[in-house]
Enzyme design. Structure first.
Site, PDB file in Angstrom:
ATOM      1  N   ASP A 235       0.829  -1.216   0.000  1.00  0.00           N
ATOM      2  CA  ASP A 235       0.000   0.000   0.000  1.00  0.00           C
ATOM      3  C   ASP A 235       0.862   1.263   0.000  1.00  0.00           C
ATOM      4  O   ASP A 235       2.067   1.224   0.284  1.00  0.00           O
ATOM      5  CB  ASP A 235      -0.913  -0.032   1.240  1.00  0.00           C
ATOM      6  CG  ASP A 235      -2.271   0.612   0.970  1.00  0.00           C
ATOM      7  OD1 ASP A 235      -2.363   1.464   0.073  1.00  0.00           O
ATOM      8  OD2 ASP A 235      -3.233   0.268   1.678  1.00  0.00           O
TER       9      ASP A 235
ATOM     10  N   ASP B 139     -10.634   2.103  -3.394  1.00  0.00           N
ATOM     11  CA  ASP B 139     -11.183   1.745  -2.078  1.00  0.00           C
ATOM     12  C   ASP B 139     -12.704   1.707  -2.121  1.00  0.00           C
ATOM     13  O   ASP B 139     -13.353   1.248  -1.189  1.00  0.00           O
ATOM     14  CB  ASP B 139     -10.736   2.765  -1.023  1.00  0.00           C
ATOM     15  CG  ASP B 139      -9.349   2.446  -0.492  1.00  0.00           C
ATOM     16  OD1 ASP B 139      -8.833   1.352  -0.784  1.00  0.00           O
ATOM     17  OD2 ASP B 139      -8.779   3.303   0.222  1.00  0.00           O
TER      18      ASP B 139
HETATM   19  C1  GLA Z   1      -5.756   1.745   2.153  1.00  0.00           C
HETATM   20  C2  GLA Z   1      -6.151   0.587   1.263  1.00  0.00           C
HETATM   21  C3  GLA Z   1      -7.235  -0.217   1.939  1.00  0.00           C
HETATM   22  C4  GLA Z   1      -6.722  -0.717   3.279  1.00  0.00           C
HETATM   23  C5  GLA Z   1      -6.252   0.456   4.119  1.00  0.00           C
HETATM   24  C6  GLA Z   1      -5.547  -0.033   5.380  1.00  0.00           C
HETATM   25  O1  GLA Z   1      -6.774   2.665   2.269  1.00  0.00           O
HETATM   26  O2  GLA Z   1      -6.558   1.039   0.005  1.00  0.00           O
HETATM   27  O3  GLA Z   1      -7.641  -1.304   1.135  1.00  0.00           O
HETATM   28  O4  GLA Z   1      -5.679  -1.628   3.066  1.00  0.00           O
HETATM   29  O5  GLA Z   1      -5.329   1.280   3.422  1.00  0.00           O
HETATM   30  O6  GLA Z   1      -5.109   0.989   6.179  1.00  0.00           O
END
Ligand code: GLA
Length: 732
Positions: free
Chosen positions: A473, A543
């Site tokens: 990420d 997301d």
């Molecule tokens: C980001 C990712 C999510 C999740 C969060 C965790 O927003 O896109 O899918 O993994 O971080 O903190």
């Protein structure tokens, strides 16, 4: 079978008359690309478009005339890679400052030589200074997609400052065109924009140190007919399209210009904004690769070429990447509240519906209670996992799944041991504020010690634990991008070295842990580009997992990227973002158009939910290869305002087709329109089977490809957020 051929009749700088007769021509797929050296010694674009006959000649290069006294021939002549100098007013490829104040750069041909069966390298040099540019061209024989990049070398005795460096410039024939490009924001990525290319320039870019959610480094340009009143929406299946994608995960810029002569030029590479790469004597700067291709089958043809190219040439497992395992991830269900017992309970339920891979998301490490602390401290949290990760991983394996883990390696929370020990490791300007986003700062990966720390902890994590997959990420963009450990005039190299180090970490980890697969996530789809795709197996497009929103996002995504890499989770209803309620089967069908995952809280599911998911995951497994590797046809766009959408994929041997259809808001009693399928073998017999949903009475159980494509079939699909899916299988 189509082969690429390289007609290289131009080998070295000879007499100017010999040069100007010569043409370099690259052929691949259905495309020909040609350039030559004009009478001034400039490298001039001659042709980019549909494939020419093997024996056809391309007229040699000759510069175009000036326009009155205002636009010199340097501006009107389409150069392959223009230096800023000699009266150039269009976008330059390269802009350089010398220590003596000279900022004029005029590049001339030196020599060209083949560098592979379908590849050529062309050397250019400034008219007086020892600045050399090597242009690299490599044509993919199958797709006709051309990879272009440049290497700028300083053989002067003094450093030079590169203020702007493109990977390539592309010139289209004069004409009327529409531009398609992708924009977005967090939870709203992959919006397809289409507009007429008018005089002036359209800039798409990221100044964020990363690819960005806001625009993606991809473009497609369609030729428009003479009807100026026609809507600016390119045809999916007909017409000429020129497209390109830049392979870079840092700040980038693509400029689409329409010149006063109606030529369309596209220049793309490092974003010149805040750029400044000091090149010392003997050093060179490599640009990213800018890929470009051509299709005469509309935007659909262009995206099918790109999908196949990504699978066969770009992805680390190319040319035959494994279909993505169906994953479970508890992020939306538990957020940071992960522990042994909770994860094991979810893993048991996930295994019962046919999930292949269990992924633990954020929250497992350091003092990570929420997003205020812990990033940078990559030890297993002893309260949540008192015996380390092994008991959970063993359990996941015993359930027949492999195990994946979330990491965010390039970031640090100020509330972390790492930051307390190394506050100097973050991007910052000394004495200035350090702006936090999501309570975190960006580690300066351009520094060798930071790079080694990041690679070191990941290597250790993967060595000590049986991990099959990393969700990598990257949850913020850069601010205050200072790098004060190097001399002031070298600090802006951060825009290049950070990304190069990121790529080298990926490269090293893949070598040391060849079985580990990686997902690129950046708060959703903030880091998706052909550069990172060389190192990773899949991406997290957004997301936003609302299944209705995802239809448009997935549609937009598919213009540039293959469904093979497009992860799509089924999450809870009503959805947290829009408060929209949808059925589980609608959610599953929306996600089944890419690489399927489950992200719902399985502790709240009913027996019926488990049965539905198990049935549809089994169906997905049986047709997954066609969905993610087949030829994609966007039959009805979710953006067309009809409230309906449909997409079809056909396996490359045309033995199977899978169709997904969605009625999102039926109005005025209109039923779902007849679906005339595409891409089948018209003479073959295909059997129809429902995956989900019903057909109108009278629909045959089996018919020819011609029948399904010409007569088409009707679904019994009406209402709000209703979905259907079916498959056609060739009968032997
Ligand atoms: C980001 C990712 C999510 C999740 C969060 C965790 O927003 O896109 O899918 O993994 O971080 O903190």
């Amino acid at each position: 079978m189509i082969f690429a051929c390289l007609l290289l009749t131009l080998l070295a700088l000879g007499s100017s008359s010999a040069q100007t007769e010569q043409v370099i021509r690259l052929d691949g797929g259905n495309c020909t690309y040609a350039f030559g050296v004009n009478e001034r010694g400039e490298l001039q674009t001659l042709y980019w478009g549909g494939r020419l006959g093997a024996h056809d000649g391309v007229p040699p290069a000759h510069s175009l005339p000036e326009v009155a006294s205002f636009d010199s021939s340097h501006t009107t002549t389409p150069q392959e890679y223009s230096g800023w100098g000699a009266g150039l007013f269009t976008e330059p490829a390269l802009k350089v400052s010398f220590v003596d104040g000279n900022r004029d750069l005029v590049l001339r041909f030196v020599r060209a030589a083949p560098s592979g069966p379908q590849s050529v390298e062309v050397l250019l040099k400034d008219i007086s200074r020892e600045i050399y540019v090597t242009l690299r061209y490599s044509m993919d024989p199958e797709s006709g997609i051309l990879a272009r990049s440049a290497s700028v070398e300083n053989r002067e005795k003094q450093p030079v400052l590169i203020e702007q460096a493109a990977a390539a410039q592309w010139t289209l024939p004069s004409g009327s065109y529409a531009l398609a490009y992708l924009t977005g924001r967090w939870a709203g990525e992959w919006t397809l924009n289409q507009e007429l290319i008018q005089g002036g320039a359209r800039v798409i870019e990221s100044r964020r140190g990363t690819t960005g959610h806001q625009a993606n480094p991809w473009f497609a340009i369609s030729r428009r007919g003479g009807d100026t009143a026609a809507p600016v929406v390119a045809d999916e299946e007909h017409g000429e399209v020129w497209f390109g994608a830049l392979a870079w995960s840092g700040s980038w810029r693509i400029t689409v210009e329409r010149t006063q002569l109606d030529a369309v030029r596209v220049t793309g590479g490092f974003n010149p904004f805040d750029f400044g790469y000091k090149l010392k004597p003997g050093e060179h700067l490599e640009t990213p690769v800018f890929y470009g291709g051509y299709s005469d089958h509309g935007l659909g043809g262009a995206s099918r070429l790109l999908h196949r190219f990504e699978i066969v040439r770009i992805l680390p497992q190319a040319p035959d990447p494994k279909p993505r395992p169906v994953i479970y991830n508890s992020w939306e269900a538990t957020e940071f509240k992960v522990d042994d017992a909770g994860q094991i309970a979810l893993a048991e339920k996930a295994a019962s519906i046919g999930v292949d891979r269990f992924v633990m998301d954020d929250g497992w490490f350091g003092q990570r209670r929420d997003d205020h602390a812990g990033l940078g401290d990559w030890y297993v949290n002893p309260q949540k996992f008192p015996h380390g990760l092994k008991p959970l991983i063993d359990k996941v394996h015993a359930l027949g799944m492999d195990f994946g883990l979330w990491v965010e390696p390039e970031m640090v929370n100020p509330d972390s041991d790492l930051y307390r020990k190394h506050p100097e490791w973050v991007l910052n300007f000394p004495g200035r504020p350090r702006s936090e986003s999501r309570n975190q700062l960006v580690l300066n990966l351009a520094r060798a010690d930071v790079r080694d720390y990041v690679e070191g902890f990941l290597d250790k994590l993967l060595t000590e634990n049986d991990i099959a997959f990393l969700k990598w990420d990257y949850n913020r963009n850069w601010s205050e991008p200072g790098w004060d450990q190097v001399p002031v005039d070298e600090q802006r190299r951060v825009y290049v070295e950070f990304i190069r180090n990121l790529y080298s970490i990926f490269g090293d980890l893949r070598k040391k842990h060849p079985k580990v697969e990686i997902e690129s996530c950046s708060g959703g789809g903030g880091r998706v580009d052909l550069g990172i795709l060389h190192y990773i197996d899949e991406v997290w497009p957004s997301d936003n997992t609302d299944p209705f929103d995802r239809l448009s996002m997935q549609d937009g995504f598919s213009y540039a990227y293959t469904p093979q890499i497009m992860m799509a989770w089924v999450t809870d209803s009503p959805h947290w973002l829009n408060n929209r309620s949808t059925s589980l089967s609608y959610r599953l069908l929306s996600s089944m158009q890419g690489s399927l995952g489950i992200g719902a809280n399985l502790n709240h599911w009913t027996a019926e939910d488990f049965a539905t998911a198990k049935r549809l995951i089994a169906a997905y497994h049986s047709v997954q290869r066609t969905i993610v590797r087949g030829d994609l046809y966007r039959l009805i766009s979710p953006r067309d305002g009809s409230g309906m959408s449909a997409a079809e994929t056909v396996s490359s041997d045309k033995n199977q087709a899978v169709v997904f259809a969605f009625a999102n808001a039926t109005q005025e009693g209109r039923g779902f329109p007849p679906l005339q399928l595409v891409g089948l073998d018209q003479d073959a017999e295909y059997k129809l089977s429902s995956i989900e949903g019903k057909f109108r009475p009278g629909t045959p159980a089996s018919a020819s490809g011609a029948w399904w494509m010409r007569h088409g079939l009707q679904l019994d699909l009406r209402g709000d957020y209703q979905a259907a899916a079916f498959q056609l299988d060739r009968q032997r």
